[in-house]
Design a protein around this motif. Structure first.
Motif, PDB file in Angstrom:
ATOM      1  N   HIS A   1       0.820  -1.211   0.000  1.00 27.11           N
ATOM      2  CA  HIS A   1       0.000   0.000   0.000  1.00 27.11           C
ATOM      3  C   HIS A   1       0.855   1.264   0.000  1.00 27.11           C
ATOM      4  CE1 HIS A   1      -3.879  -1.956   0.252  1.00 27.11           C
ATOM      5  NE2 HIS A   1      -3.313  -2.841   1.055  1.00 27.11           N
ATOM      6  N   GLN A   2       2.024   1.190   0.624  1.00 24.26           N
ATOM      7  CA  GLN A   2       2.943   2.322   0.589  1.00 24.26           C
ATOM      8  C   GLN A   2       3.390   2.595  -0.843  1.00 24.26           C
ATOM      9  OE1 GLN A   2       7.036   1.839   2.148  1.00 24.26           O
ATOM     10  NE2 GLN A   2       6.606   3.611   3.428  1.00 24.26           N
ATOM     11  N   TYR A   3       3.770   1.528  -1.557  1.00 25.36           N
ATOM     12  CA  TYR A   3       4.186   1.696  -2.955  1.00 25.36           C
ATOM     13  C   TYR A   3       3.040   2.184  -3.825  1.00 25.36           C
ATOM     14  CZ  TYR A   3       8.874  -0.302  -2.533  1.00 25.36           C
ATOM     15  OH  TYR A   3      10.194  -0.517  -2.219  1.00 25.36           O
ATOM     16  N   MET A   4       1.813   1.750  -3.571  1.00 24.78           N
ATOM     17  CA  MET A   4       0.687   2.227  -4.369  1.00 24.78           C
ATOM     18  C   MET A   4       0.411   3.703  -4.110  1.00 24.78           C
ATOM     19  SD  MET A   4      -0.171  -0.035  -6.470  1.00 24.78           S
ATOM     20  CE  MET A   4      -1.473   1.010  -7.145  1.00 24.78           C
ATOM     21  N   ARG A   5       0.557   4.141  -2.874  1.00 23.48           N
ATOM     22  CA  ARG A   5       0.401   5.580  -2.598  1.00 23.48           C
ATOM     23  C   ARG A   5       1.484   6.370  -3.317  1.00 23.48           C
ATOM     24  NH1 ARG A   5      -1.152   3.467   2.607  1.00 23.48           N
ATOM     25  NH2 ARG A   5       0.980   3.676   3.411  1.00 23.48           N
ATOM     26  N   TRP A   6       2.710   5.838  -3.308  1.00 22.40           N
ATOM     27  CA  TRP A   6       3.789   6.493  -4.042  1.00 22.40           C
ATOM     28  C   TRP A   6       3.483   6.529  -5.531  1.00 22.40           C
ATOM     29  CZ3 TRP A   6       8.811   3.993  -1.577  1.00 22.40           C
ATOM     30  CH2 TRP A   6       8.976   4.503  -0.294  1.00 22.40           C
ATOM     31  N   TYR A   7       2.948   5.444  -6.045  1.00 25.39           N
ATOM     32  CA  TYR A   7       2.617   5.372  -7.473  1.00 25.39           C
ATOM     33  C   TYR A   7       1.705   6.528  -7.873  1.00 25.39           C
ATOM     34  CZ  TYR A   7       0.204   3.771 -11.695  1.00 25.39           C
ATOM     35  OH  TYR A   7      -0.346   3.699 -12.959  1.00 25.39           O
ATOM     36  N   PHE A   8       0.627   6.714  -7.133  1.00 24.30           N
ATOM     37  CA  PHE A   8      -0.328   7.759  -7.502  1.00 24.30           C
ATOM     38  C   PHE A   8       0.252   9.159  -7.301  1.00 24.30           C
ATOM     39  CE2 PHE A   8      -3.418   4.244  -6.795  1.00 24.30           C
ATOM     40  CZ  PHE A   8      -3.958   4.250  -8.072  1.00 24.30           C
ATOM     41  N   SER A   9       1.010   9.377  -6.235  1.00 22.95           N
ATOM     42  CA  SER A   9       1.578  10.708  -5.994  1.00 22.95           C
ATOM     43  C   SER A   9       2.639  11.041  -7.039  1.00 22.95           C
ATOM     44  CB  SER A   9       2.173  10.795  -4.580  1.00 22.95           C
ATOM     45  OG  SER A   9       3.204   9.851  -4.393  1.00 22.95           O
ATOM     46  N   ILE A  10       3.481  10.062  -7.382  1.00 21.21           N
ATOM     47  CA  ILE A  10       4.526  10.308  -8.384  1.00 21.21           C
ATOM     48  C   ILE A  10       3.915  10.514  -9.763  1.00 21.21           C
ATOM     49  CG2 ILE A  10       6.529   9.304  -9.552  1.00 21.21           C
ATOM     50  CD1 ILE A  10       7.112   7.793  -6.927  1.00 21.21           C
ATOM     51  N   MET A  11       2.904   9.705 -10.105  1.00 18.66           N
ATOM     52  CA  MET A  11       2.257   9.860 -11.410  1.00 18.66           C
ATOM     53  C   MET A  11       1.530  11.198 -11.513  1.00 18.66           C
ATOM     54  SD  MET A  11       2.007   8.476 -14.351  1.00 18.66           S
ATOM     55  CE  MET A  11       2.267   6.706 -14.297  1.00 18.66           C
ATOM     56  N   ALA A  12       1.005  11.692 -10.405  1.00 18.83           N
ATOM     57  CA  ALA A  12       0.360  13.011 -10.408  1.00 18.83           C
ATOM     58  C   ALA A  12       1.366  14.093 -10.783  1.00 18.83           C
ATOM     59  CB  ALA A  12      -0.254  13.303  -9.039  1.00 18.83           C
ATOM     60  N   VAL A  13       2.560  14.019 -10.211  1.00 17.52           N
ATOM     61  CA  VAL A  13       3.613  14.990 -10.534  1.00 17.52           C
ATOM     62  C   VAL A  13       4.025  14.856 -11.997  1.00 17.52           C
ATOM     63  CG1 VAL A  13       5.997  15.691 -10.063  1.00 17.52           C
ATOM     64  CG2 VAL A  13       4.480  15.083  -8.169  1.00 17.52           C
TER      65      VAL A  13
ATOM     66  N   ALA B   1       7.126   6.181 -11.355  1.00 17.57           N
ATOM     67  CA  ALA B   1       5.781   5.731 -10.972  1.00 17.57           C
ATOM     68  C   ALA B   1       5.552   4.290 -11.403  1.00 17.57           C
ATOM     69  CB  ALA B   1       4.726   6.649 -11.594  1.00 17.57           C
ATOM     70  N   VAL B   2       5.954   3.969 -12.638  1.00 14.37           N
ATOM     71  CA  VAL B   2       5.799   2.592 -13.124  1.00 14.37           C
ATOM     72  C   VAL B   2       6.624   1.635 -12.257  1.00 14.37           C
ATOM     73  CG1 VAL B   2       6.215   1.023 -15.063  1.00 14.37           C
ATOM     74  CG2 VAL B   2       5.255   3.293 -15.478  1.00 14.37           C
ATOM     75  N   MET B   3       7.819   2.090 -11.863  1.00 21.33           N
ATOM     76  CA  MET B   3       8.649   1.272 -10.976  1.00 21.33           C
ATOM     77  C   MET B   3       7.921   0.993  -9.654  1.00 21.33           C
ATOM     78  SD  MET B   3      12.320   2.219  -9.243  1.00 21.33           S
ATOM     79  CE  MET B   3      13.158   1.063  -8.144  1.00 21.33           C
ATOM     80  N   ALA B   4       7.213   2.001  -9.143  1.00 26.87           N
ATOM     81  CA  ALA B   4       6.498   1.844  -7.870  1.00 26.87           C
ATOM     82  C   ALA B   4       5.378   0.814  -7.977  1.00 26.87           C
ATOM     83  CB  ALA B   4       5.936   3.190  -7.409  1.00 26.87           C
ATOM     84  N   VAL B   5       4.603   0.853  -9.073  1.00 30.24           N
ATOM     85  CA  VAL B   5       3.508  -0.114  -9.205  1.00 30.24           C
ATOM     86  C   VAL B   5       4.056  -1.514  -9.473  1.00 30.24           C
ATOM     87  CG1 VAL B   5       3.025   0.123 -11.697  1.00 30.24           C
ATOM     88  CG2 VAL B   5       1.171  -0.429 -10.120  1.00 30.24           C
ATOM     89  N   GLU B   6       5.202  -1.607 -10.175  1.00 22.99           N
ATOM     90  CA  GLU B   6       5.861  -2.910 -10.331  1.00 22.99           C
ATOM     91  C   GLU B   6       6.265  -3.447  -8.964  1.00 22.99           C
ATOM     92  OE1 GLU B   6       9.049  -3.408 -13.273  1.00 22.99           O
ATOM     93  OE2 GLU B   6       8.475  -1.461 -14.073  1.00 22.99           O
ATOM     94  N   ARG B   7       6.866  -2.569  -8.165  1.00 25.04           N
ATOM     95  CA  ARG B   7       7.344  -2.969  -6.839  1.00 25.04           C
ATOM     96  C   ARG B   7       6.176  -3.435  -5.968  1.00 25.04           C
ATOM     97  NH1 ARG B   7      12.929  -3.325  -6.542  1.00 25.04           N
ATOM     98  NH2 ARG B   7      13.637  -3.152  -4.399  1.00 25.04           N
ATOM     99  N   ALA B   8       5.077  -2.716  -6.022  1.00 29.21           N
ATOM    100  CA  ALA B   8       3.895  -3.109  -5.255  1.00 29.21           C
ATOM    101  C   ALA B   8       3.404  -4.487  -5.687  1.00 29.21           C
ATOM    102  CB  ALA B   8       2.779  -2.072  -5.439  1.00 29.21           C
TER     103      ALA B   8
END
Length: 254
Positions: A50-62, A93-100
């Motif tokens: 869930h931490q990585y998914m939150r990062w995914y959305f915040s990074i993709m927003a930027v 962001a893609v790296m974050a969702v892969e990691r999740a």
């Protein structure tokens, strides 16, 4: 002023904005990502997934905000190289969702294979980042996204769904398939109108996909040994079960 995509510019208070609808649809993705980040942060589910998914959305927003503003609206003023910030951040962001996805699938994959995927995740990011930085070619962003979503996120979430029938993984699996429409519209350059061109269609698919990923993220639970089904059934049966029924789209978006 007309862009390479064929969408005319507009002027607001004597300020020229290139590709206004492309910019708007980019910012639409930003808004969906911010909404998803806010809701998931408020939900406050524990764990690295869930931490990585939150990062995914915040990074993709930027990334999509910078892409809309620097890569489209004011591209004429800043130059091609200013597309890079949005591109490179989207790769994070893609790296974050892969990691999740890797973390979520750990209970159903071999430990050594999981470690290999974690290392490959970093190597892949660095490789494509260097190539993109030196070539300034969006093609390599597409390849990176295709690799991350098509070869990591999709198969891992399908494997989790096959072994556990986890609803969150089912939504991720279906969403990645739906998201391929964005690549189709982009590469085929199929658009509805000069004011809603192929980029706008691709961005619209991406915005819907982001919302679906958010709905899936809400249902990603920490997998326990008892969740894993020994009798997982046939591969084809799992695919049919994942997509069956006339209400599959309603289920996908919640």
């Amino acid at each position: 002023m007309q862009s390479a995509s064929g969408q005319p510019s507009i002027e607001i208070f004597e300020l020229t904005i290139m590709e206004p609808m492309v910019t708007f649809t980019d910012l639409w993705i930003t808004a969906v990502c911010l909404y998803a980040f806010y809701k998931l942060k408020k939900l406050n589910k524990k764990g690295k997934v869930h931490q990585y998914m939150r990062w995914y959305f915040s990074i993709m927003a930027v990334a999509t905000f910078l892409g809309g503003v620097l890569g489209h609206a004011f591209q004429y003023a800043v130059g091609l190289e200013w597309k890079l910030p949005g591109w490179l951040i989207s790769m994070l962001a893609v790296m974050a969702v892969e990691r999740a996805s890797i973390m979520h699938a750990q209970p159903v994959i071999n430990d050594k294979f999981g470690k290999f995927l974690e290392v490959a995740n970093v190597v892949e990011l660095l490789t494509f980042a260097v190539i993109t930085f030196t070539t300034l070619n969006f093609f390599f962003i597409q390849v990176h996204s295709a690799y991350g979503l098509g070869l990591i996120v999709l198969p891992l979430h399908f494997l989790v769904y096959w072994r556990t029938r986890n609803e969150g993984s089912r939504i991720f699996f279906l969403t990645v398939i739906f998201a391929t429409l964005a690549a189709f519209f982009y590469t085929s350059e199929i658009g509805l109108h000069k004011w809603f061109n192929h980029l706008d269609l691709a961005h619209t698919v991406m915005a819907i996909s982001m919302y679906c990923f958010y709905r899936g993220a809400r249902q990603l639970e920490v997998l326990k040994p008892e969740d894993i089904k020994e009798d997982k059934g046939a591969f084809g049966d799992a695919v049919k079960e994942a997509i069956k029924g006339t209400a599959w789209w309603k289920k996908l978006v919640g």
